[in-house]
Scaffold this active site. Structure first.
Site, PDB file in Angstrom:
ATOM      1  N   ASP A 468       0.830  -1.210   0.000  1.00 57.06           N
ATOM      2  CA  ASP A 468       0.000   0.000   0.000  1.00 57.06           C
ATOM      3  C   ASP A 468       0.864   1.260   0.000  1.00 57.06           C
ATOM      4  O   ASP A 468       2.073   1.214   0.276  1.00 57.06           O
ATOM      5  CB  ASP A 468      -0.922  -0.021   1.229  1.00 57.06           C
ATOM      6  CG  ASP A 468      -2.286   0.582   0.938  1.00 57.06           C
ATOM      7  OD1 ASP A 468      -2.386   1.456   0.061  1.00 57.06           O
ATOM      8  OD2 ASP A 468      -3.260   0.186   1.611  1.00 57.06           O
ATOM      9  N   ASP A 535     -10.642   1.863  -3.650  1.00 55.91           N
ATOM     10  CA  ASP A 535     -11.254   1.545  -2.358  1.00 55.91           C
ATOM     11  C   ASP A 535     -12.763   1.517  -2.474  1.00 55.91           C
ATOM     12  O   ASP A 535     -13.456   1.173  -1.507  1.00 55.91           O
ATOM     13  CB  ASP A 535     -10.843   2.585  -1.301  1.00 55.91           C
ATOM     14  CG  ASP A 535      -9.486   2.252  -0.687  1.00 55.91           C
ATOM     15  OD1 ASP A 535      -9.015   1.119  -0.877  1.00 55.91           O
ATOM     16  OD2 ASP A 535      -8.905   3.132  -0.027  1.00 55.91           O
TER      17      ASP A 535
HETATM   18  C1  GLA Z   1      -5.849   1.732   1.965  1.00 56.82           C
HETATM   19  C2  GLA Z   1      -6.205   0.580   1.070  1.00 56.82           C
HETATM   20  C3  GLA Z   1      -7.257  -0.268   1.712  1.00 56.82           C
HETATM   21  C4  GLA Z   1      -6.766  -0.771   3.052  1.00 56.82           C
HETATM   22  C5  GLA Z   1      -6.373   0.405   3.922  1.00 56.82           C
HETATM   23  C6  GLA Z   1      -5.709  -0.049   5.191  1.00 56.82           C
HETATM   24  O1  GLA Z   1      -6.897   2.641   2.043  1.00 56.82           O
HETATM   25  O2  GLA Z   1      -6.594   1.047  -0.190  1.00 56.82           O
HETATM   26  O3  GLA Z   1      -7.585  -1.358   0.875  1.00 56.82           O
HETATM   27  O4  GLA Z   1      -5.676  -1.635   2.861  1.00 56.82           O
HETATM   28  O5  GLA Z   1      -5.468   1.273   3.243  1.00 56.82           O
HETATM   29  O6  GLA Z   1      -5.332   0.989   5.999  1.00 56.82           O
END
Ligand code: GLA
Length: 740
Positions: A468, A535
């Protein structure tokens, strides 16, 4: 009128024509010693030319002398030079102590895959053209590398070497590809968090359409693929040329139409001040600028897909059904809860279980612990072993979330090494999601993160990393070096770290996630098997995002999950069938707390998983087709197997149609000379009793044959099409197509 003599004695010392043809695309170049290579043609396949044909083509494309312009008309090369009289944005912007800012290149050698020209010509299929040039006055050397790949995808980069003693500073190195006058419309992408890759169309007007991305990552609003095409180009009609910059740091895409009438597309890195400072004999290579051509956007996209699928590291089409725990548990990591989730997941056919944010350090919420890649003893008193063993014991792979470039100020690493946090001296950047960026271009910081990650890869059976990157880089300086700008160095350090971890743990897969889909480009995809598209898992939004993310990536690389009925990002609520039918056309997974899913929904999800497993060999090797309906509020798309004997399509209604139905569905991509049976299908549902569904006659009879569909020729299906059913909004339907 100038005319070219065929007598070798009269020719310029360097006068080489190159013609490459692959995948239905031809590229013609002419290289004389008066400057950099000029692309005479990039587009539809042309018959193999002679050297004279190429010289004539050059003459045929040379513009008239502009009144009040230069006395000698000039050509715009792959690295446009201001010294020719070209007054658009130069290909190279740089200087050495305020001089050597306008290089004039003299070509010193040309080859294609090591083959030198014979009688001024090199003809090849797919191949790599290397052109070396120099400017002795400016003490610079350049090499242009242009490669036509077997899929017809083109890629181009420039490498600049400083042969002078003093530092040469490069502000911009942006190679170009010309497009013809008939390319009058542009298409590229806007976006933001949870709303990535929104298409935008605009006229190709005089001036520069400049898409600068200064996020320190690719960005949710990156131009992604910048296209120019003939008026009104669609998925299967009109000519279209597109470029993509393979770089995950700051970058630029541009489309320029000069007042003299030259049109070209380009792209490269957008260095911060001082980032590209070349010492004596040092070189800088621009990122690959990929160029795709097609009749319609589908053909343009298919060249990217074919290229990616041809690479040895491309993942097997049996992409494992994935359960990611983020939206199931967020920061509530309890081993018994996770084990119960794993049991449920395995029982319905999940093949990979991914533990998301919250397993490490003091990370009980998003305020603390980020950057401390050590298993939290609070939540995992016996380490990750019991969970990993349980997951792998159930026959699933185990995956783990990291955010290697980031820290919370409230973390051990940030406390112990405040100098590793990116900043300019005297102040810290504003926090985003309570986090700062760790400078991985500092060798000790890099080694610290690598060693912590390697220790985990060594301790546990980790098959997969969700990598990430949740904030933009702001004032990304290197404190250890007085605040030196370091997005460029950071980007390279991340690639190096990914490469090093993959070498350490062969077979390791990496997902590129960045607050959802903010790091999707072909450089990171050299090291990643999948992306987290967004997301936002709301299927209405995902239909659009998948439609457009496949402009670059094939479906098997798009992480695509069934989430809870009510979307966490839009608040809309959807039927499971709509969520699953949407996720089906990507690397399928689940982002949902299965503990709170009813038995009937669990059974339906299990059916969708079975369908996904049966369809994935087709979905992940076939050709993506997207079909425009007259009403843009529904998405009709599909995948056709490479031998065109099978296909699966989906009609997804984002809203209600303007007229009573969505009109004719053209099943594009089928073989016109075959016959096919088309069968409507909604896994785990009986179409006869599906609420809101009004079947057209060709569906067949609900009682007699439970809508067995009908047979048609491929020509009829792809050119005329079948009436769409009437259906409720925010529902989807599949169509299974088989040659008979
Ligand atoms: C980001 C990612 C999510 C998740 C969160 C965790 O927003 O896109 O899928 O992994 O971080 O903090």
């Amino acid at each position: 009128m100038t005319s070219y003599s065929t007598s070798p004695a009269d020719r310029p010392r360097q006068d080489v024509g190159i013609a490459l043809t692959a995948g239905g695309v031809s590229v013609w170049l002419r290289i004389t010693d008066s400057g950099m290579p000029v692309v005479l043609h990039w587009g539809a396949e042309l018959p193999v030319p002679t050297a004279d044909d190429l010289r004539a083509a050059d003459e045929g494309s040379l513009m008239v002398r502009d009144q009040n312009g230069m006395d000698v008309p000039f050509r715009v090369s792959v690295l446009p030079e201001t010294g020719t009289g070209y007054q658009g944005r130069p290909g190279l912007i740089g200087h050495r102590d305020s001089i050597a800012w306008s290089p004039r290149w003299r070509v010193t050698s040309v080859d294609v895959d090591g083959r030198e020209p014979l009688d001024g010509l090199i003809v090849a299929g797919a191949g790599v053209v290397t052109v070396l040039a120099e400017d002795e006055e400016a003490h610079l050397q350049a090499s242009i590398v242009l490669e036509l790949l077997p899929s017809g995808l083109l890629r181009l980069r420039a490498v600049i070497t400083n042969t002078g003693d003093e530092t040469y500073d490069i502000a911009l190195l942006v190679p170009r590809l010309p497009v013809p006058d008939r390319a009058v419309e542009l298409l590229d992408f806007a976006g933001r968090w949870s709303d990535e890759r929104r298409p935008q169309r605009l006229p190709f007007a005089v001036g520069t359409h400049l898409r600068e991305a200064r996020h320190g990552r690719t960005g949710a609003d990156s131009a992604f693929v910048l296209h120019a095409g003939t008026a009104g180009f669609t998925f299967d009609a009109g000519e279209v040329w597109g470029v993509h910059v393979a770089w995950s740091g700051n970058h630029v895409h541009l489309a320029e139409l000069t007042s003299a009438g030259q049109r070209h597309l380009g792209g490269g890195e957008l260095p911060l001040p001082g980032e590209i400072a070349l010492g004596h004999d040092e070189s800088y290579a621009s990122p690959w600028l990929y160029g795709t051509y097609g009749v319609g956007l589908d053909e343009a996209a298919s060249r990217f897909h074919e290229y990616l699928r041809s690479r040895p590291q491309h993942p097997d089409p049996r992409r494992p059904v994935t359960l990611n725990v983020w939206e199931a548990v967020y920061f509530d990591h309890r081993v018994d809860r996770l084990i119960a989730l794993a049991d449920r997941a395995a029982s319905i056919g999940v093949e990979r279980f991914v533990l998301d944010d919250g397993w490490f350090g003091a990370r009980r919420n998003d305020w603390a612990g980020l950057g401390d890649w050590v298993v939290s003893e609070d939540v995992y008193p016996d380490g990750l072993g019991p969970l990993v063993d349980h997951v792998t014991g159930l026959g699933m792979q185990f995956g783990l979330w990291f955010e290697p470039e980031m820290v919370n100020p409230d973390s051990d690493v940030a406390r112990e090494h405040p100098e590793w946090v990116m900043q300019v001296p005297g102040r810290l950047p504003p926090e985003a999601r309570h986090q700062q960026v760790l400078n991985l271009s500092i060798p000790d910081a890099y080694a610290h993160v690598r060693d912590q990650m390697v220790a985990l890869l060594d301790a546990y059976d980790i098959a997969y990393i969700k990598w990430d990157h949740n904030r933009d880089l702001v004032e990304a300086g290197n404190l250890v070096e007085g605040g030196l700008a370091s997005v460029h160095a950071q980007t390279l350090a991340v690639y190096r770290l990914m490469d090093e971890l993959k070498a350490h743990r062969p077979g390791l897969e990496i997902e590129s996630c960045s607050s959802g889909g903010a790091r999707i480009d072909l450089a990171v995809m050299e090291r990643c098997e999948r992306v987290w598209v967004s997301d936002c898992s709301d299927p209405v939004e995902r239909q659009r995002m998948h439609r457009w993310t496949t402009q670059l990536l094939p479906p098997e690389m798009l992480g695509s999950h069934v989430a809870s009925a009510q979307s966490t990002t839009t608040g809309r609520t959807h039927e499971l069938s709509f969520r699953a039918a949407t996720a089906l056309f990507g690397h399928f997974g689940i982002e949902w707390d299965l503990a709170h899913v009813s038995e009937s929904e669990l059974a339906e999800l299990q059916t969708w998983i079975r369908v996904y497993k049966a369809l994935r060999p087709l979905l992940f090797t076939g050709r993506v087709v997207r079909i425009d309906l007259s009403d843009p509020l529904a998405y009709f798309h599909g995948v056709v197997s490479s031998d065109r004997t099978r296909a699966v399509y989906s009609l997804a209604a984002a809203d209600r149609p303007l007229t009573s139905t969505w009109g004719r569905l053209r099943f594009a991509g089928l073989d016109p000379d075959r016959r096919y049976r088309v069968r409507p299908h909604l896994p785990a549902h009986d179409l006869a009793t599906e609420p809101g569904l009004q079947a057209p006659a060709w569906f067949g009879n609900a009682e007699r044959d439970s809508y067995a569909g009908a047979e048609f020729t491929g020509a009829y299906l792809s050119r005329v099409g079948l009436q769409a059913p009437s259906m409720y909004p925010e529902r989807a339907l599949l169509f299974l197509v088989r040659a008979v």
